[in-house]
Design a protein around this motif. Structure first.
Motif, PDB file in Angstrom:
ATOM      1  N   ASN A 288       5.117  -4.258   0.099  1.00 16.48           N
ATOM      2  CA  ASN A 288       4.680  -3.676   1.069  1.00 16.48           C
ATOM      3  C   ASN A 288       3.559  -4.594   1.792  1.00 16.48           C
ATOM      4  N   LEU A 289       2.971  -5.615   1.057  1.00 18.45           N
ATOM      5  CA  LEU A 289       2.152  -6.589   1.585  1.00 18.45           C
ATOM      6  C   LEU A 289       2.908  -7.383   3.079  1.00 18.45           C
TER       7      LEU A 289
ATOM      8  N   THR B 242       3.202  -5.090   5.800  1.00 21.31           N
ATOM      9  CA  THR B 242       1.600  -4.861   6.420  1.00 21.31           C
ATOM     10  C   THR B 242       1.246  -6.275   7.534  1.00 21.31           C
TER      11      THR B 242
ATOM     12  N   LYS C 218      -1.140 -14.810   7.431  1.00 27.43           N
ATOM     13  CA  LYS C 218      -1.227 -14.023   6.238  1.00 27.43           C
ATOM     14  C   LYS C 218       0.000 -13.808   5.802  1.00 27.43           C
TER      15      LYS C 218
ATOM     16  N   ASP D 221      -8.193 -11.229  -0.719  1.00 25.91           N
ATOM     17  CA  ASP D 221      -8.877 -10.868   0.395  1.00 25.91           C
ATOM     18  C   ASP D 221      -8.054 -10.173   1.318  1.00 25.91           C
TER      19      ASP D 221
ATOM     20  N   PHE E 260      -6.132  -7.858   0.230  1.00 29.77           N
ATOM     21  CA  PHE E 260      -5.990  -6.085  -0.234  1.00 29.77           C
ATOM     22  C   PHE E 260      -7.018  -5.249   0.039  1.00 29.77           C
ATOM     23  N   GLU E 261      -6.486  -4.084  -0.063  1.00 32.35           N
ATOM     24  CA  GLU E 261      -7.759  -3.008   0.508  1.00 32.35           C
ATOM     25  C   GLU E 261      -8.817  -2.877  -0.590  1.00 32.35           C
ATOM     26  N   GLU E 262      -9.953  -2.816  -0.277  1.00 35.56           N
ATOM     27  CA  GLU E 262     -11.364  -2.769  -0.818  1.00 35.56           C
ATOM     28  C   GLU E 262     -11.215  -2.395  -2.430  1.00 35.56           C
ATOM     29  N   SER E 263     -10.298  -1.181  -2.616  1.00 30.05           N
ATOM     30  CA  SER E 263     -10.031  -0.481  -3.921  1.00 30.05           C
ATOM     31  C   SER E 263      -9.618  -1.485  -5.048  1.00 30.05           C
ATOM     32  N   LYS E 264      -8.923  -2.417  -4.480  1.00 22.54           N
ATOM     33  CA  LYS E 264      -8.028  -3.322  -5.221  1.00 22.54           C
ATOM     34  C   LYS E 264      -8.865  -4.683  -5.621  1.00 22.54           C
ATOM     35  N   LYS E 265      -9.500  -5.138  -4.691  1.00 22.15           N
ATOM     36  CA  LYS E 265      -9.987  -6.358  -4.758  1.00 22.15           C
ATOM     37  C   LYS E 265     -10.803  -6.704  -5.940  1.00 22.15           C
TER      38      LYS E 265
END
Length: 297
Positions: free
Chosen positions: A174-175, A178, A185, A209, A211-216
């Motif tokens: 998925n990364l 993206t 990146k 960095d 990742f989305e905020e919820s994962k960080k």
């Protein structure tokens, strides 16, 4: 030609003086060879020189011939004495060789005895050390150390499983989708996908960095926990075993035992060879003495 013949006469005298003095048989052979070479080498020069002074050279040659005949006469008239002298020299040489062989045998036997003493001492130390190792293996300190290592192995397996789980959760496919259009990146994503252990390195934030905020934050906490546990098991595995020194010492002792045993075997073979030589020399000595009617038991 006269001067050359005189030179041959001078060299004849010098060679006769140099004839082998220690070995009578060899001395006789040397004398015969010296006269033969003189006659062969000086013949042409003598014949040419006699054209000018035949009488004087003739007398000189007759003197040389007479001297040679006299030596042969002495040898022929004293054959029995010369044979006795020859036997005496052989006996003297054989006795000297026997003495040297006996000395060599005695030295090797002495060294072998010292090696046996060392071997006995080392084997005694080996037995004591093995008892010490057995006792240490039953000690509480060793058992606790082994227990820590077993737990560390279990923890190591757990860490490896957690890393695999974390890698799946991060969903690298998925990364890649993206950031497929952002080369820098995308390169980071692929580097960590290829070598996920890099997530434990100080540079890990370059991936986190993304990742989305919820994962960080959750990912950071999990990685920090894994790093701490890896440090703990690293310290356990780095801990020196209480058996390490005695095991190494025991290995050294066994190496010494093997080396000394090998040297003993080599000494045994040397003594066997020396004894063979001694028997051979004794046989030769008896053979020479029998010629003179002397029988050795």
């Amino acid at each position: 030609n006269l001067h050359r013949y005189i030179d041959y006469l001078r060299r004849l005298g010098e060679k006769l003086k140099e004839c082998h003095k220690e070995d009578l048989e060899k001395a006789i052979q040397d004398i015969d060879k010296t006269f033969l070479e003189f006659n062969q080498q000086s013949r042409v020069v003598y014949e040419r020189a006699t054209i000018l002074i035949g009488k004087e050279l003739g007398e000189a040659k007759e003197t040389v011939i007479s001297f040679g005949k006299e030596i042969n006469s002495i040898i022929n008239n004293n054959k029995e004495l010369l044979e006795d002298l020859k036997i005496s020299l052989i006996v003297k040489t054989s006795l000297a060789e026997l003495k040297e062989l006996d000395n060599q045998k005695a030295e090797i036997a002495s060294n072998t005895k010292e090696a046996e003493r060392k071997l006995s001492f080392i084997k005694e130390k080996e037995g004591e050390l093995e008892q010490k190792l057995t006792k240490k293996r039953k000690s509480e300190e060793y058992l606790l150390q082994e227990e820590r290592k077993q737990k560390a192995l279990i923890t190591k397996g757990e860490i490896e499983r957690k890393l695999l789980k974390l890698k799946k959760e991060l969903d690298f496919k998925n990364l890649e989708k993206t950031f497929h259009s952002i080369d820098k990146k995308l390169k980071i994503v692929r580097e960590y996908e290829s070598d996920f252990n890099k997530i434990l390195s100080p540079e890990r934030n370059e991936l986190i960095d993304l990742f989305e905020e919820s994962k960080k934050e959750r990912t950071r906490r999990e990685i920090e926990t894994i790093i701490l546990r890896k440090e703990e098991i690293h310290n356990v595995f780095a801990e020196k075993s209480i058996l390490e020194n005695p095991i190494q010492e025991l290995a050294n002792l066994k190496g010494s035992i093997e080396q000394i045993s090998l040297e003993k075997e080599q000494s045994k073979k040397k003594i066997q060879k020396i004894e063979e030589n001694i028997n051979l020399r004794k046989s030769e000595l008896k053979s020479q003495l029998r010629k003179k009617g002397i029988i050795l038991l």
